[in-house]
Design a protein around this motif. Structure first.
Motif, PDB file in Angstrom:
ATOM      1  N   UNK A 203      48.880  15.670  52.247  1.00  0.00           N
ATOM      2  CA  UNK A 203      49.923  16.317  51.458  1.00  0.00           C
ATOM      3  C   UNK A 203      50.048  15.746  50.048  1.00  0.00           C
ATOM      4  N   UNK A 204      49.303  14.687  49.756  1.00  0.00           N
ATOM      5  CA  UNK A 204      49.378  14.101  48.413  1.00  0.00           C
ATOM      6  C   UNK A 204      48.194  14.486  47.542  1.00  0.00           C
ATOM      7  N   UNK A 205      47.401  15.478  47.982  1.00  0.00           N
ATOM      8  CA  UNK A 205      46.211  15.855  47.214  1.00  0.00           C
ATOM      9  C   UNK A 205      46.120  17.359  47.016  1.00  0.00           C
ATOM     10  N   UNK A 206      45.625  17.770  45.851  1.00  0.00           N
ATOM     11  CA  UNK A 206      45.209  19.152  45.625  1.00  0.00           C
ATOM     12  C   UNK A 206      43.895  19.115  44.868  1.00  0.00           C
ATOM     13  N   UNK A 207      43.190  20.231  44.937  1.00  0.00           N
ATOM     14  CA  UNK A 207      41.979  20.394  44.142  1.00  0.00           C
ATOM     15  C   UNK A 207      42.317  21.150  42.875  1.00  0.00           C
ATOM     16  N   UNK A 208      41.612  20.853  41.809  1.00  0.00           N
ATOM     17  CA  UNK A 208      41.805  21.561  40.546  1.00  0.00           C
ATOM     18  C   UNK A 208      40.449  21.959  39.999  1.00  0.00           C
ATOM     19  N   UNK A 209      40.365  23.177  39.488  1.00  0.00           N
ATOM     20  CA  UNK A 209      39.157  23.656  38.832  1.00  0.00           C
ATOM     21  C   UNK A 209      39.510  24.040  37.408  1.00  0.00           C
ATOM     22  N   UNK A 210      38.752  23.518  36.471  1.00  0.00           N
ATOM     23  CA  UNK A 210      39.056  23.809  35.077  1.00  0.00           C
ATOM     24  C   UNK A 210      37.784  24.210  34.340  1.00  0.00           C
ATOM     25  N   UNK A 211      37.948  25.028  33.336  1.00  0.00           N
ATOM     26  CA  UNK A 211      36.844  25.494  32.536  1.00  0.00           C
ATOM     27  C   UNK A 211      36.330  24.360  31.659  1.00  0.00           C
ATOM     28  N   UNK A 212      35.022  24.151  31.705  1.00  0.00           N
ATOM     29  CA  UNK A 212      34.422  23.102  30.888  1.00  0.00           C
ATOM     30  C   UNK A 212      34.276  23.565  29.447  1.00  0.00           C
ATOM     31  N   UNK A 213      34.446  22.631  28.529  1.00  0.00           N
ATOM     32  CA  UNK A 213      34.223  22.946  27.117  1.00  0.00           C
ATOM     33  C   UNK A 213      32.753  23.202  26.864  1.00  0.00           C
TER      34      UNK A 213
END
Length: 214
Positions: A203-213
């Motif tokens: 419950x203390x973790x999430x995944x994140x996806x972000x656009x690379x520069x």
């Protein structure tokens, strides 16, 4: 806030009855799946804590998927001030396994710059993060910790982040520390995941996806 596994997490949405494009609350998005199938998406965002994404198949003009986005967690500075979390998803049975969700997530990332994983994840959600988004070299996936609804980067003992970009095997190797199944939900076929979710709470973790520069 964790990507804990649950059995069901679908919500059927209906195409909005009234669409006022001049209001600024509706935006059209165009994208395609890896198979080349074209989709047209309507993003309904009133710039509060919720937004909805409705998707039509360009060929049939059928409403085939809907997603609920929430903006409750406070993201790290790198992610801007308002980053969506896919809270609920529905894909028409005839379009499941066709890459619609992967294409939709990429469209969301393109629009908002990033997306974070759902509070609870089904097998389909885990597969999407493992074998869908991770394949794209223009997207970086990392782990975030959650404390009092505040997100921060999870780092190693040396202070380094945990980035995964176009490397499914590297993400599979640590998948059991990302996904938890404290409710012991039966998996359809754990072998196709390549790992078994831990029975512990994540419950203390999430995944994140972000656009690379570029």
């Amino acid at each position: 806030m964790s990507p804990n596994l649950i059995a069901e997490h679908d919500k059927i949405l209906h195409w909005p009855d009234s669409i006022d494009m001049d209001s600024g609350h509706f935006i059209w998005l165009q994208f395609a799946s890896n198979s080349g199938r074209q989709y047209r998406a309507l993003l309904e965002d009133y710039h509060n804590e919720m937004a909805m994404l409705y998707i039509r198949d360009e060929l049939s003009d059928k409403h085939i998927a809907s997603y609920v986005l929430s903006f409750t967690p406070t993201p790290p500075p790198d992610f801007g001030s308002r980053i969506p979390q896919v809270e609920s998803a529905y894909v028409d049975v005839d379009y499941q396994l066709g890459g619609v969700s992967t294409a939709a997530y990429k469209a969301v990332i393109e629009h908002y710059g990033a997306v974070i994983s759902d509070t609870h994840q089904t097998e389909a959600g885990m597969l999407l993060w493992l074998f869908g988004i991770t394949k794209d070299n223009s997207i970086e996936i990392t782990l975030l910790t959650v404390v009092d609804n505040e997100l921060s980067f999870k780092t190693s003992e040396t202070g380094a982040r945990y980035p995964y970009q176009g490397d499914i095997q590297a993400m599979q190797a640590v998948a059991s520390i990302i996904w938890g199944n404290p409710d012991n939900v039966e998996l359809t076929d754990p072998l196709h995941l390549g790992f078994r979710p831990t029975w512990d709470d994540r419950s203390n973790l999430v995944l994140a996806a972000m656009k690379k520069d570029d």
